[in-house]
Design a protein around this motif. Structure first.
Motif, PDB file in Angstrom:
ATOM      1  N   MET A 165      -1.191   8.865  -2.519  1.00 58.30           N
ATOM      2  CA  MET A 165      -1.140   8.941  -1.056  1.00 58.30           C
ATOM      3  C   MET A 165      -1.823  10.214  -0.559  1.00 58.30           C
ATOM      4  O   MET A 165      -2.600  10.194   0.408  1.00 58.30           O
ATOM      5  N   LYS A 166      -1.531  11.332  -1.226  1.00 55.46           N
ATOM      6  CA  LYS A 166      -2.077  12.607  -0.775  1.00 55.46           C
ATOM      7  C   LYS A 166      -3.598  12.700  -0.962  1.00 55.46           C
ATOM      8  O   LYS A 166      -4.257  13.504  -0.314  1.00 55.46           O
ATOM      9  N   GLN A 168      -5.698  10.372  -0.182  1.00 60.43           N
ATOM     10  CA  GLN A 168      -6.400   9.594   0.827  1.00 60.43           C
ATOM     11  C   GLN A 168      -6.835  10.483   1.980  1.00 60.43           C
ATOM     12  O   GLN A 168      -6.202  11.499   2.297  1.00 60.43           O
ATOM     13  N   PHE A 171      -3.829  11.021   6.077  1.00 65.10           N
ATOM     14  CA  PHE A 171      -2.541  11.250   5.424  1.00 65.10           C
ATOM     15  C   PHE A 171      -1.577  11.948   6.392  1.00 65.10           C
ATOM     16  O   PHE A 171      -1.978  12.782   7.214  1.00 65.10           O
ATOM     17  N   ALA A 507      -0.481   6.922   4.461  1.00 67.23           N
ATOM     18  CA  ALA A 507      -1.856   7.171   3.999  1.00 67.23           C
ATOM     19  C   ALA A 507      -2.712   5.966   4.379  1.00 67.23           C
ATOM     20  O   ALA A 507      -2.271   4.807   4.288  1.00 67.23           O
TER      21      ALA A 507
END
Length: 559
Positions: A165-166, A168, A171, A507
């Motif tokens: 997720m981080k 992307q 976010f 994200a």
């Protein structure tokens, strides 16, 4: 084949960059790459990155390379350009041998051009190899990428690891009062934007426009079909583009029909504009150029060979149709079309001669020579005859004492005769050309005198048959669908995840048009506790610019 085990326990094939279960980066190389590069094929392993043992693997890896494909296309384009330097053999006068035409019109360059085979470039076997190589490269490169992409997109996991997720570009991570309520509010708004929603244990994946990812492969499919259509033109019976020169009163087999169809020319007509009868619009032009053709046509009869008839036997023909073939008004039959394209007026058909006694100046007889079917001997009477020893339809001079003919067309006919008479039973040799008579073995007792000619018009027709047009049209249509699909649509995704400490993590990713995705997300989170989402790329750019400005200010202060 080696396997890569992720910390989450999922085992991935060798070459996989992101875990197919949680989305973690599996290698240092993948961790250092840009997210957009890794996400191009969802981090999935491609065959060309996995296998490299057998000769099949090496050939596959060679053709799957985008660089190789680009070079093959460039080389093919360069080679194709050589075919446009001089006219292809299809567009030169059909009655002149190509080796003669190119050297006469373009000198030493034309001769080399012909010797290298560039005069018929697009029909050469080696040019077909280039086209086939480009097609193979497109097919292999597409399969190498579309299969893993399809598998990855079909089996997308909803719950992604925090590191995924981080990574992307879009976010956000925030503590909210009720994460489940916030997700429910965002979900309803995403549905209004026609996103496809999937949920799993409090996690959410919203997806829209996945079909856009197949645009390049639809594009490639159309291109491959188009190339197949082009190659099918070289299969006998699929494509015909031939020139047919037919004279008035002549019946000829139509090229490409295996002598099943014949065409007879009943006559050829040329009409020109007349200043007295036609519009005044043409008067100035007629005065300037002399004449303007209004219409030219061939009055033709189409015949078909009787079933079971002998090929080429014109006695077993059945009349099919009559047609005045004009420009843009072709004769059509059995997937063929015969077009009127050009003509030649007053071509010499036959020449008449008389044999005269030089001493008495009396004629002992006359004869006619059919320039297309000359006889070997012409009997004048019981005591006089003429033997045709040599016929040169397009006389261009002598080479080493031998008469030469430039073409087989009777543009400038010349003859070598042997004249037999009671005074000369062994014969007297005479060479006759237009405005030229030679007696190479000495003074003759008899001479031939030109007494007249008969001319006719020649019609230039193009015979065409193309069974590949629908394939080319289908390929072109699919190609354009792929262009539209890949250019004007984009694959947008939004992941929502509740972390172990109760935070809400969001994200977003798209293959293009980040502005559109940001607008969708801003609409979806408006009015919720998740107030905003950060574009990490823009933030990074801002920090970079700020750092550069700070360094520049520091340098100015020191100076």
């Amino acid at each position: 084949m080696k396997e890569l085990a992720c910390k989450c326990g999922h085992v991935n094939p060798e070459g996989t960059e992101l875990c197919l279960s949680c989305g973690r980066a599996l290698t240092k190389d993948a961790d250092s790459k840009k997210t957009s590069d890794v996400m191009r094929y969802e981090g999935m392993a491609r065959r060309s990155q996995t296998y490299n043992a057998s000769i099949i693997d090496k050939v596959w890896n060679f053709f799957s390379s985008v660089k190789v494909g680009v070079w093959l296309i460039l080389i093919t384009l360069i080679v194709s350009a050589f075919g446009t330097i001089l006219p292809q053999v299809l567009f030169i006068p059909p009655l002149i041998p190509p080796e003669v035409y190119y050297e006469e019109h373009y000198g030493w360059f034309g001769r080399i051009y012909y010797m290298l085979g560039f005069h018929d470039l697009y029909n050469s076997w080696w040019y077909m190899l280039f086209i086939a190589a480009v097609g193979i490269s497109i097919i292999v490169a597409s399969i190498d990428r579309v299969v893993p992409l399809y598998k990855a997109l079909k089996n997308q996991r909803i719950n992604r690891h925090a590191s995924f997720m981080k990574r992307q570009r879009l976010f956000a991570e925030k503590e909210v009062a009720d994460p489940n309520q916030t997700i429910a509010e965002i979900k309803e708004k995403l549905k209004n934007k026609r996103y496809r929603i999937r949920e799993e244990e409090g996690h959410l994946l919203a997806e829209k426009g996945r079909f856009a990812r197949w645009g390049p492969y639809v594009n490639h499919t159309g291109l491959i079909i188009f190339l197949i259509g082009g190659l099918l033109r070289f299969v006998p019976g699929m494509y015909v583009d031939e020139i047919l020169w037919i004279r008035e009163g002549e019946t000829m087999a139509i090229p490409g029909t295996d002598q099943e169809y014949f065409l007879e020319s009943e006559g050829f007509t040329v009409d020109t504009y007349n200043t007295d009868e036609d519009s005044e619009v043409f008067n100035d032009t007629i005065d300037r150029v002399g004449s303007i053709v209004k219409n030219y046509q061939t009055d033709a009869i189409l015949y078909k060979r009787e079933e079971g008839g002998i090929a080429g036997d014109q006695r077993e023909l059945i009349e099919e149709q009559r047609k005045a073939i004009q420009v843009n008004q072709p004769l059509k039959f059995d997937n063929f079309a015969v077009y009127q394209v050009t003509y030649k007026l007053d071509e010499i058909r036959s020449m008449s001669f008389t044999m005269d006694n030089k001493a008495t100046e009396k004629s002992v007889g006359s004869f006619d020579i059919d320039l297309f079917q000359p006889q070997d001997v012409y009997e004048l009477d019981e005591n006089h005859k003429v033997e045709l020893m040599g016929y040169y339809p397009d006389f261009e001079g002598f080479e080493n004492g031998e008469p030469q003919s430039a073409t087989p067309v009777p543009n400038n006919p010349a003859f070598l005769f042997n004249l037999f008479s009671p005074e000369n039973p062994e014969g007297e040799v005479s060479f006759i050309a237009i405005q030229e008579t030679l007696e190479p073995l000495g003074e003759n007792d008899y001479a031939l005198s030109f007494s007249g000619i008969e001319t006719h018009d020649v019609s230039g027709l193009t015979v065409r048959k193309d069974l590949t047009l629908w394939i080319l049209g289908l390929g072109g249509t699919i190609f354009m669908i792929g262009v539209i699909q890949g250019s004007y649509f984009n694959h947008r995704r939004l992941w929502l995840k509740i972390t172990e400490d109760g935070k809400l993590m969001a994200a977003g990713h798209t293959n293009k048009n980040w502005f559109g995705l940001k607008k969708d997300i801003e609409y979806s989170i408006a009015g919720t506790d998740l107030t905003e989402i950060t574009d990490q790329f823009e933030e990074k750019e801002k920090k970079s610019v700020a750092l550069e400005e700070k360094e520049e200010n520091d340098r100015d202060s020191i100076s």
